[in-house]
Write a protein that holds these residues in place. Structure first.
Motif, PDB file in Angstrom:
ATOM      1  N   LEU A 168       4.976   0.800   9.957  1.00  0.00           N
ATOM      2  CA  LEU A 168       4.739   0.365   8.570  1.00  0.00           C
ATOM      3  C   LEU A 168       5.672   1.092   7.616  1.00  0.00           C
ATOM      4  O   LEU A 168       6.271   0.479   6.711  1.00  0.00           O
ATOM      5  CB  LEU A 168       3.283   0.633   8.172  1.00  0.00           C
ATOM      6  N   ASN A 169       5.829   2.387   7.792  1.00  0.00           N
ATOM      7  CA  ASN A 169       6.678   3.173   6.908  1.00  0.00           C
ATOM      8  C   ASN A 169       8.134   2.734   7.006  1.00  0.00           C
ATOM      9  O   ASN A 169       8.814   2.555   5.983  1.00  0.00           O
ATOM     10  CB  ASN A 169       6.539   4.654   7.242  1.00  0.00           C
ATOM     11  N   PHE A 170       8.634   2.573   8.215  1.00  0.00           N
ATOM     12  CA  PHE A 170      10.044   2.238   8.389  1.00  0.00           C
ATOM     13  C   PHE A 170      10.374   0.871   7.793  1.00  0.00           C
ATOM     14  O   PHE A 170      11.442   0.679   7.199  1.00  0.00           O
ATOM     15  CB  PHE A 170      10.419   2.257   9.873  1.00  0.00           C
ATOM     16  N   LEU A 171       9.455  -0.082   7.949  1.00  0.00           N
ATOM     17  CA  LEU A 171       9.689  -1.423   7.408  1.00  0.00           C
ATOM     18  C   LEU A 171       9.324  -1.511   5.928  1.00  0.00           C
ATOM     19  O   LEU A 171       9.473  -2.575   5.322  1.00  0.00           O
ATOM     20  CB  LEU A 171       8.879  -2.453   8.202  1.00  0.00           C
ATOM     21  N   ASN A 172       8.862  -0.400   5.356  1.00  0.00           N
ATOM     22  CA  ASN A 172       8.458  -0.323   3.945  1.00  0.00           C
ATOM     23  C   ASN A 172       7.393  -1.370   3.622  1.00  0.00           C
ATOM     24  O   ASN A 172       7.531  -2.183   2.714  1.00  0.00           O
ATOM     25  CB  ASN A 172       9.662  -0.485   3.012  1.00  0.00           C
ATOM     26  N   ILE A 173       6.317  -1.293   4.387  1.00  0.00           N
ATOM     27  CA  ILE A 173       5.179  -2.188   4.196  1.00  0.00           C
ATOM     28  C   ILE A 173       3.997  -1.357   3.716  1.00  0.00           C
ATOM     29  O   ILE A 173       3.592  -0.393   4.362  1.00  0.00           O
ATOM     30  CB  ILE A 173       4.832  -2.916   5.512  1.00  0.00           C
ATOM     31  N   GLN A 174       3.475  -1.740   2.568  1.00  0.00           N
ATOM     32  CA  GLN A 174       2.366  -1.007   1.959  1.00  0.00           C
ATOM     33  C   GLN A 174       1.046  -1.599   2.444  1.00  0.00           C
ATOM     34  O   GLN A 174       0.863  -2.807   2.464  1.00  0.00           O
ATOM     35  CB  GLN A 174       2.452  -1.086   0.436  1.00  0.00           C
ATOM     36  N   SER A 175       0.122  -0.702   2.836  1.00  0.00           N
ATOM     37  CA  SER A 175      -1.167  -1.167   3.328  1.00  0.00           C
ATOM     38  C   SER A 175      -2.246  -0.146   2.980  1.00  0.00           C
ATOM     39  O   SER A 175      -2.005   1.067   3.043  1.00  0.00           O
ATOM     40  CB  SER A 175      -1.128  -1.365   4.845  1.00  0.00           C
ATOM     41  N   PRO A 176      -3.458  -0.612   2.648  1.00  0.00           N
ATOM     42  CA  PRO A 176      -4.557   0.318   2.345  1.00  0.00           C
ATOM     43  C   PRO A 176      -4.940   1.197   3.538  1.00  0.00           C
ATOM     44  O   PRO A 176      -5.543   2.267   3.325  1.00  0.00           O
ATOM     45  CB  PRO A 176      -5.720  -0.617   1.971  1.00  0.00           C
ATOM     46  N   ILE A 177      -4.596   0.773   4.752  1.00  0.00           N
ATOM     47  CA  ILE A 177      -5.003   1.565   5.917  1.00  0.00           C
ATOM     48  C   ILE A 177      -3.869   2.482   6.395  1.00  0.00           C
ATOM     49  O   ILE A 177      -4.014   3.162   7.413  1.00  0.00           O
ATOM     50  CB  ILE A 177      -5.503   0.664   7.073  1.00  0.00           C
ATOM     51  N   TYR A 178      -2.761   2.536   5.654  1.00  0.00           N
ATOM     52  CA  TYR A 178      -1.634   3.396   6.045  1.00  0.00           C
ATOM     53  C   TYR A 178      -2.040   4.868   5.946  1.00  0.00           C
ATOM     54  O   TYR A 178      -2.674   5.302   4.981  1.00  0.00           O
ATOM     55  CB  TYR A 178      -0.433   3.131   5.145  1.00  0.00           C
ATOM     56  N   ASN A 179      -1.639   5.649   6.947  1.00  0.00           N
ATOM     57  CA  ASN A 179      -1.951   7.080   6.989  1.00  0.00           C
ATOM     58  C   ASN A 179      -0.645   7.868   7.108  1.00  0.00           C
ATOM     59  O   ASN A 179      -0.015   7.876   8.166  1.00  0.00           O
ATOM     60  CB  ASN A 179      -2.873   7.385   8.168  1.00  0.00           C
ATOM     61  N   GLU A 180      -0.249   8.516   6.039  1.00  0.00           N
ATOM     62  CA  GLU A 180       1.009   9.261   6.023  1.00  0.00           C
ATOM     63  C   GLU A 180       1.027  10.387   7.057  1.00  0.00           C
ATOM     64  O   GLU A 180       2.085  10.726   7.601  1.00  0.00           O
ATOM     65  CB  GLU A 180       1.248   9.836   4.623  1.00  0.00           C
TER      66      GLU A 180
END
Length: 510
Positions: free
Chosen positions: A491-503
């Protein structure tokens, strides 16, 4: 009176079958017991003696119930038990597996090609001696039943005896409970009858449909592609990138921007391992998986596979060997190189800016390691060519396995070579294995042991990353990662924002 040749009273017959079942199929069970208790103590002796008696009596009692209710059904089930037992104990003795629920799932997700790779003369001998011959005896024997009154008398006394035996072992309950999973996975035929039932019960309890995740948003129009390569049975211990003393990564070791992380798998078999790679959080639920999630959110997703056992994949471009072979040329089409067929061309043909390609390989899956790579990759010799891995020298077995790693190294280098030619794209290649592999250490082979007792070789896996020069991303220097990092890093590499993203589960940084 009855003749010994043709007729047996039911109680005598079931006792004979119980003894045969005990003698033929329970050496691994009692080997484990003896190796894990102190036989010089009273409690140790009590456990062994009690388990022997309990197994003989309990099996005879269950067989007795079956034959009293229906001799036809009883004969059918006992024939089935002895045949399956003979095959199961072959795999337990040869590969040191445990027939628990996860192993049942592994078996039920095995395809024809993998199952036939295990065929051997030794397996045939097991089947004939321990399966077919007892089955002939079962079928030909005439059984003399008992009256209903005697049936209830025998049943009552047997249950009281079993209860007394259990009470006598009250002080050993903790030891038995601690080892119940292993003991249950070695008791024939209950290891597979019970665990098949549990497998389907738990499967039915899961959601029929994936639990959809919150919608995601693509944040830019930068062309970006990630190739996720899912390895099969690769263990980090045999990668020279991780310090192995044999050069199994001659190509990756020379390529700039290649990084590797220490990582553990979340399971020791394919179905669960791949699920761990593709889900956003470790869960028993069937949450929406990475390729399905990205496909639903307008990312170009391609799934290519020479393997099996993955969780449900819902994408338009699902490409297996039969699909890829149409445009593949050369010897490599018989191996995992087929996954590279027109790879660059498919990326360039996409009308979308964000692309995920998953290559699900099968290169290091045993027991036929020596058949998983073209001859030119047979760098280390001699190699083990037998499916009975215990019959090979440890050196030959390791050589065959190491050659699969050399071939994996080549495939990953070719993926990177393709991505390097995509000048308009930010690109990354991520390689992570579904689980590891045992190669004779502690007399264990292949994989699939419960995580609680699995050796490190079955869960310490390679996690290798390459990024393109024109990518603005760099890699965090995490000392240890897991398969759970894949979802969030993509998700990070493709620059996709999501509420379930965990840095915290992302390996990339700007």
């Amino acid at each position: 009176m009855y003749t010994l040749k043709n007729n047996f009273k039911i109680i005598h017959f079931v006792l004979i079958l119980s003894v045969l079942n005990f003698l033929f199929f329970h050496y691994p069970f009692f080997k484990f017991v003896v190796n894990n208790i102190d036989c010089n103590t009273f409690n140790g002796i009590l456990i062994v003696v009690s388990l022997v008696i309990l197994m003989l009596v309990l099996n005879a009692f269950v067989f007795f119930l079956l034959f009293f209710l229906s001799r036809i059904v009883g004969k059918f089930l006992l024939v089935l038990f002895f045949v399956i037992n003979s095959i199961a104990v072959y795999f337990v003795n040869t590969y040191s597996v445990i027939i628990d629920e996860s192993m049942i799932g592994n078996v039920l997700n095995t395809d024809y090609a993998e199952s036939t790779s295990f065929l051997s003369f030794k397996l045939l001998i097991y089947l004939i001696l321990f399966g077919i011959l007892p089955s002939i005896f079962i079928v030909k024997t005439k059984i003399i039943s008992v009256t209903v009154k005697k049936f209830f008398t025998i049943t009552a006394f047997t249950l009281l005896f079993i209860l007394g035996l259990v009470i006598a072992n009250a002080s050993n309950v903790l030891w038995i409970d601690k080892n119940s999973k292993t003991l249950g996975g070695l008791a024939m035929p209950w290891c597979y009858t019970v665990n098949i039932s549990l497998f389907y019960v738990h499967k039915s309890q899961k959601n029929e449909k994936e639990i959809l995740l919150p919608n995601a948003t693509i944040k830019d129009n930068q062309k970006s592609v990630v190739v996720l390569v899912i390895g099969e049975s690769s263990r980090a211990e045999n990668y020279s990138l991780y310090g192995y003393n044999k050069n199994t990564n001659p190509l990756l070791s020379k390529i700039p921007n290649v990084f590797h992380y220490n990582a553990n798998s979340g399971a020791t078999y394919t179905t669960a391992g791949v699920k761990c790679i593709l889900e956003h959080t470790n869960s028993d639920d069937l949450n929406e998986l990475l390729p399905n999630y990205l496909f639903r959110n307008n990312v170009e997703v391609v799934w290519r596979t020479t393997n099996w056992g993955e969780p449900p994949i819902h994408v338009k471009n699902y490409q297996n060997r039969d699909f890829l072979i149409k445009n593949c040329k050369g010897e490599g089409c018989n191996y995992d190189e087929i996954l590279l067929t027109d790879l660059k061309e498919q990326i360039l043909a996409s009308k979308k800016n964000k692309i995920l390609i998953v290559l699900h390989t099968s290169t290091s899956h045993g027991p036929t390691y020596s058949q998983k790579y073209p001859s030119q990759f047979g760098i280390f010799k001699p190699v083990c060519n037998s499916v009975e891995l215990g019959n090979c020298s440890h050196t030959d077995l390791i050589n065959a396995y190491d050659n699969t790693i050399v071939y994996t190294d080549y495939i990953l280098s070719k993926v990177i070579e393709n991505l390097k030619q995509l000048n308009d794209y930010k690109s990354a290649m991520i390689f992570v294995s579904d689980h590891g592999e045992s190669l004779g250490e502690n007399n264990l082979y292949m994989h699939g042991l419960p995580m609680s007792i699995a050796p490190k070789q079955q869960f310490e896996i390679p996690f290798i990353v390459w990024v393109s020069d024109n990518s603005a991303k760099r890699l965090k220097q995490n000392k240890m990662v897991s398969q759970g990092y894949i979802f969030h890093s993509v998700l990070n590499f493709l620059n996709i924002q999501s509420p379930i993203y965990n840095e915290e589960l992302n390996i990339f940084k700007k």
